[in-house]
Design a protein around this motif. Sequence first.
Motif: not given
Length: 568
Positions: A10-11, A13, A213-214, A217-218, A221, A245, A249
């Motif tokens: 996820f970091d 993206l 920033r979590g 995550t849901h 895109e 997303r 972020r």
Amino acid sequence: MPAVSVQLAFDELGTPLRETTFVVFDLETTGGRAGSDGITEIGAVKVKGGEIIGEFATLVDPGRAIPPQIVSLTGITQAMVSNAPKLDEVLPAFLEFATGSVLVAHNAPFDIGFLRAACAELGYHWPKQSVVCTVRLARRVLDRQDTPSCRLSALAALFGASTMPTHRALDDAKATVDVLHALLERVGAVGVQSLEELLDYLPEITPAQRRKRGMATHLPETPGVYLFRGPNDEVLYVGTASNLRRRVRQYFTGSESRGRIREMVALAERVDGIECSHALEAQVRELRLLSAHKPTYNRRSRNPGKFWWVTLTDEPFPRLSVVRTPRDGALGPFRSRGAAADAAASLSSAARLRTCTDRIPATGQRGSPCALAELDRCGAPCAGWQSTEEYAPLVSRVSSLIAGTDGDLLRTAADEVDTLASAERFELAASRRDELAALVRNVASAHSMAALAAIEELIAASPDGSGGWEFAVIRHGRLASAGVARRGTAPMPVVESLVASAETVIAGEGPLRGGSPEEISVLLRWLHRPGVRIVRTTRPWAEPARAAGGWGEWLERVSQARALETAS
């Protein structure tokens, strides 16, 4: 060796830094003024994933003398550049070498300034590439305990660069490569893993905010609308994104300089996302959510739906009045009461309508109190009115312009501007010209919006850029349904499905049939984009040609004249 497939976390993206191509470059010049001084040397190194994949280096004939102090600093003499290629030969080669990459330089504004000036001088289009400045990045990553200076020589020594800077372009570029890689390792430790995050990186964001920033995550895109919610589930902020997303972020690792937004992020407890078929649907949903929730941190939500209109009063000798509630025959909408009042004043002056607020007897006899009291202040021919029949043609000209059936009133106003200019009353002529231009634009906008709002159903399609189509079903100026047909999908079954499931829209009163001016404006901008096609419509989409429709060329001349006046 077979390629190893790496799954993105996820970091990472966006565009992972290890997959980003950087062109790290340096220029040597005859001085510090872009556009006046010349380039004497260009050196560049292309890197990707920590590996060097290309180099570019050449001396350049600057076409002017190199000052002694520059020779002493760089070691580049006049003799060295006398047989070197000129910039018009070197620049296109460098631009090609750097195509598709992120440009990196130490004190990038200096080097980019010279390249921009060179492109402008030689007629080359400056590519809108992302730029990373290692000075700026170092100042954000390092503190005084790490290094007292962010000069390239100091950073190269700090990070143990394999090449030390020598004030020669290629050596300095190679040193900057090592500095860049060391700085990227530092920012990676705080969660910056993608190009987008690197470009948006700011140290002012606290670790607590960065940990949030979590909350993204849901989110998918995909295009859509996002809502930041506070401790009591209240909507704090609404926005749109082509990639939900990624955009959300950026609030936690991004270069958000607005204090209010940083405050909002600190308060946020969660982020909700609403997926949309395409950007148009997202824009419309955003407008509707702003109107419904009036979120504290959206500036646009402070006065949603606050518009003004100009209409004729219902009395024997009508005048133009500014109102909040539109009715048939009104002109608008206007963003502010002042703009509506200016339009009313321009129309009243052109048509010679009265502007006084006193009621006039239906007979309009000479010597009436209004005629004696208001003649000098108002300027309308009150004393000359003998009957409502004499005043009626003036009202008719205004009504015809608003309805779009006749633009004679605009032509009369333009003739008055020409008369003032011929009499060399230039300042007054320019003032009246600008008033008329604003009026023409307002009338044209009003007719465009009313024309779309009058159509019971219009279906339009826009290319999605990948061989498919984006669809919009519009009813009385409202987006009733939206969808897409990707490449390889038959479009018409998608259209029929969208029509069958579209929102039922009942037309209201007024020129816009009760529709939202903001939403209609968004739809009009989308419909006027290149490539948009009308699939079908219940009635022809047509705007009046006899009012403001033919004034485009005149408006362009006004814009050019204003530009010249401003420049002088």
